[in-house]
Design a protein around this motif. Structure first.
Motif, mmCIF file in Angstrom:
data_model
loop_
_atom_site.group_PDB
_atom_site.id
_atom_site.type_symbol
_atom_site.label_atom_id
_atom_site.label_comp_id
_atom_site.label_asym_id
_atom_site.label_seq_id
_atom_site.Cartn_x
_atom_site.Cartn_y
_atom_site.Cartn_z
ATOM 1 N N UNK A 85 38.686 42.103 36.195
ATOM 2 C CA UNK A 85 39.682 41.744 37.201
ATOM 3 C C UNK A 85 39.638 40.253 37.515
ATOM 4 N N UNK A 86 38.446 39.716 37.681
ATOM 5 C CA UNK A 86 38.314 38.288 37.994
ATOM 6 C C UNK A 86 38.840 37.431 36.842
ATOM 7 N N UNK A 87 38.488 37.801 35.632
ATOM 8 C CA UNK A 87 38.953 37.054 34.467
ATOM 9 C C UNK A 87 40.479 37.123 34.358
ATOM 10 N N UNK A 88 41.043 38.283 34.604
ATOM 11 C CA UNK A 88 42.499 38.437 34.515
ATOM 12 C C UNK A 88 43.199 37.599 35.587
ATOM 13 N N UNK A 89 42.677 37.643 36.813
ATOM 14 C CA UNK A 89 43.310 36.873 37.883
ATOM 15 C C UNK A 89 43.294 35.376 37.573
ATOM 16 N N UNK A 90 42.192 34.882 37.024
ATOM 17 C CA UNK A 90 42.117 33.462 36.656
ATOM 18 C C UNK A 90 43.136 33.133 35.570
ATOM 19 N N UNK A 91 43.217 33.974 34.568
ATOM 20 C CA UNK A 91 44.142 33.738 33.462
ATOM 21 C C UNK A 91 45.590 33.824 33.948
ATOM 22 N N UNK A 92 45.874 34.792 34.796
ATOM 23 C CA UNK A 92 47.230 34.978 35.328
ATOM 24 C C UNK A 92 47.636 33.774 36.182
ATOM 25 N N UNK A 93 46.748 33.325 37.051
ATOM 26 C CA UNK A 93 47.056 32.180 37.908
ATOM 27 C C UNK A 93 47.245 30.909 37.081
ATOM 28 N N UNK A 114 54.994 43.297 39.238
ATOM 29 C CA UNK A 114 54.609 44.124 40.384
ATOM 30 C C UNK A 114 54.367 45.577 39.962
ATOM 31 N N UNK A 115 55.175 46.089 39.048
ATOM 32 C CA UNK A 115 54.964 47.456 38.541
ATOM 33 C C UNK A 115 53.637 47.551 37.801
ATOM 34 N N UNK A 116 53.333 46.522 37.026
ATOM 35 C CA UNK A 116 52.045 46.511 36.326
ATOM 36 C C UNK A 116 50.892 46.390 37.326
ATOM 37 N N UNK A 117 51.119 45.683 38.444
ATOM 38 C CA UNK A 117 50.093 45.609 39.495
ATOM 39 C C UNK A 117 49.842 46.988 40.103
ATOM 40 N N UNK A 143 46.814 47.024 30.561
ATOM 41 C CA UNK A 143 47.736 46.606 31.629
ATOM 42 C C UNK A 143 47.606 45.107 31.862
ATOM 43 N N UNK A 144 46.383 44.619 31.872
ATOM 44 C CA UNK A 144 46.174 43.172 32.050
ATOM 45 C C UNK A 144 46.836 42.384 30.922
ATOM 46 N N UNK A 145 46.666 42.871 29.702
ATOM 47 C CA UNK A 145 47.256 42.182 28.549
ATOM 48 C C UNK A 145 48.783 42.215 28.623
#
Length: 162
Positions: A85-93, A114-117, A143-145
């Motif tokens: 989750x932390x890695x995904x949030x960093x990459x997404x931001x 938002x649906x993927x969230x 989902x993250x990908x």
């Protein structure tokens, strides 16, 4: 041949079997010669026992050490979820900051994110009950990908890249 006939036939053959089988030649002279010419087997030095004991203790220590390191290397499911989750949030931001000045190709891409969230939250809720479920972990990673791919596709279409 049925089972009863087989059993009775086997029993007859066992009764007829010669119980004492004699060797084809006299063996005691060879055994005596081997005992006389061999080193003293009974009085081995005690250092061999000490070496065996030390080797056994070292083996147990090595196995314990390896199992301890193996246990440390494999995080449990909760740690893995938090790390993903932390890695995904960093990459997404980072992607959102990178593409903030570029226009999006569709207007509803944020709804799709938002649906993927929502899917992410549902999977995380299921993972609270089964944190080591590999299928759920792979689904969360998928989902993250999908979120990352969506953000990239909306802001940088393939037809604009050479």
């Amino acid at each position: 041949m049925n089972k009863a006939d087989f059993e009775s036939d086997l029993q007859q053959q066992l009764v007829a079997l010669n119980r004492e089988k004699q060797p084809e030649r006299e063996l005691w002279s060879g055994i005596e010669l081997a005992l006389v010419n061999s080193p003293d087997v009974v009085n081995k030095p005690k250092s061999g026992k000490i070496y065996a004991l030390v080797a056994g203790v070292a083996l147990i220590g090595l196995v314990s050490l390896l199992s301890f390191h193996t246990a440390q290397k494999h995080p449990n499911g909760s740690d893995l979820i938090a790390s993903l989750s932390a890695q995904h949030q960093q990459q997404k931001q980072a992607l959102l900051v990178q593409f903030q000045d570029q226009p999006a190709l569709t207007s509803n891409w944020q709804e799709q994110v938002a649906e993927l969230d929502k899917a992410e939250l549902a999977i995380k809720a299921a993972l609270k009950n089964e944190p080591n479920n590999m299928a759920l972990l792979k689904l969360l990673q998928n989902v993250y990908q999908q979120q990352i791919s969506l953000i990239e596709r909306v802001h940088s279409p393939k037809w604009s890249q050479i």
